[in-house]
Design an enzyme around this catalytic site. Structure first.
Site, PDB file in Angstrom:
ATOM      1  N   HIS A 160      45.877  43.408  49.292  1.00  0.00           N
ATOM      2  CA  HIS A 160      46.126  43.218  47.870  1.00  0.00           C
ATOM      3  C   HIS A 160      44.836  43.083  47.061  1.00  0.00           C
ATOM      4  CE1 HIS A 160      45.823  38.790  48.810  1.00  0.00           C
ATOM      5  NE2 HIS A 160      45.339  38.749  47.577  1.00  0.00           N
ATOM      6  N   ASP A 190      49.137  42.702  54.945  1.00  0.00           N
ATOM      7  CA  ASP A 190      48.161  42.343  53.912  1.00  0.00           C
ATOM      8  C   ASP A 190      46.733  42.366  54.441  1.00  0.00           C
ATOM      9  OD1 ASP A 190      47.338  41.733  51.359  1.00  0.00           O
ATOM     10  OD2 ASP A 190      47.579  39.561  51.607  1.00  0.00           O
ATOM     11  N   SER A 265      40.802  35.346  48.343  1.00  0.00           N
ATOM     12  CA  SER A 265      41.557  36.280  49.181  1.00  0.00           C
ATOM     13  C   SER A 265      40.630  37.197  49.957  1.00  0.00           C
ATOM     14  CB  SER A 265      42.485  37.137  48.314  1.00  0.00           C
ATOM     15  OG  SER A 265      43.668  36.455  48.027  1.00  0.00           O
TER      16      SER A 265
END
Length: 340
Positions: A160, A190, A265
């Site tokens: 993402h 992911d 992230s």
């Protein structure tokens, strides 16, 4: 007895006359008549060690170093063996020992940060956004983090973070920037791998998430807010196998109390030995919610990352030559979300 009579009876020289002093001993004097001492055995010609033999000896020495000196020698042995066998790229895998850290500060957050921070990078992305029925386009920027997997520039991050981007830029811990290309993505898990053209990078050493216990030290390193690269936060492993649904995908994640924010992230989660045990990818947010972060266990991520580096993964035909994140995506208050 006169000398003439002696010579007739004995062909050799007569013994010295008592009045004559004996000749002094010399170690270099020739041997007298009789049995000569045994000559020393001839030396065997030494065989020259060929390249293969030298390589085998070097690998053996590195492996012996692992037993004597712990983790460092083991990694050296494993790395050398893989390079000689021609397999590429190389992932640095930690080997469990009784004491994998040495020094007065071993097991401290500062020791972990010193060892692991150079292997964490900041990632910035640009995504072209157009308007329906219009020629005008805008550029949305995003930010995230990544972890260096190999010395020649393979980097792990979240899908993402780079999904849909037209441009990816990687900033190393020393401030050096590189353009990156997308290697492969796995949207369901992911995860993604990107590549920069560099060499001699400090790659993370992969640990084992299966050996973690609740309460173990957990150190997160990343790029919160997209402008605070190299930020270190610490906490503990709060849970080992949380089944979390994130954006419609159910994942089994590590739960941590270390603070993570937008931009973390794709960053690394490290254990007390400075080894990578997770890829940070989500958090719980909302009023009154604190210290609920999540990371993909490295034992789950490793085979996926290896597959992506080998050219597997999702079909990238519709993503252009790069990838990228949608920095404008928002979430309702509360609940679990991927962190951007």
């Amino acid at each position: 007895m006169n000398d003439q009579f002696w010579n007739q009876q004995h062909p050799t020289s007569p013994p010295p006359h008592p009045s004559q002093p004996a000749a002094p001993y010399s170690p270099y004097a020739p041997y007298a008549a009789g049995t000569a001492p045994c000559a020393p055995p001839p030396k065997k010609a030494r065989k020259k060690m060929g390249a293969k033999a030298k390589t085998a000896a070097l690998v053996t020495a590195c492996c012996m170093g692992a037993g004597l000196f712990g983790f460092g020698g083991t990694v050296a042995g494993n790395l050398l063996t893989r390079q000689l066998s021609g397999s590429s790229p190389v992932l640095y895998q930690g080997v469990p020992t009784q004491n994998t850290s040495t020094g007065e500060n071993s097991g401290t957050v500062s020791a972990v940060a010193a060892k692991a921070a150079p292997s964490v990078v900041a990632i910035t992305t640009e995504t072209m956004q157009g308007y329906y029925g219009r020629v005008q386009q805008s550029v949305a920027t995003g930010a995230g983090s990544g972890v260096i997997l190999t010395a020649d520039g393979y980097i792990a991050t979240n899908n993402h973070v780079i999904s849909g981007a037209s441009k990816i830029t990687v900033t190393l811990s020393d401030g050096t920037q590189y353009p990156a290309t997308l290697v492969g993505t796995d949207a369901q898990n992911d995860l993604a791998v990107i590549k920069i053209e560099a060499s001699g990078l400090q790659a993370a050493v992969l640990g084992s998430s299966s050996s973690l216990q609740v309460g173990d030290l957990a150190v997160a390193i990343g790029n919160p807010l997209g402008e605070l690269g190299g930020t270190v936060t610490d906490g503990i492993i709060s849970a080992l196998d949380r089944n979390i649904t994130v954006d419609g995908e159910t994942m089994t994640l590590l739960q941590i109390s270390a603070a993570v924010n937008p931009g973390n992230s794709g960053g690394g989660l490290f254990d007390k030995n400075g080894e990578l045990v997770g890829i940070v990818n989500a958090k719980s947010s909302g009023t009154g919610i604190e210290g609920l972060g999540f990371a993909i266990p490295i034992d789950t991520a490793k085979p996926i990352l290896e597959k992506l580096m080998a050219g597997g993964g999702d079909d990238l035909s519709g993503q252009g030559s790069y990838g990228g994140s949608d920095a404008t995506q928002t979430f309702p208050q509360g609940g679990r979300q991927r962190i951007y």
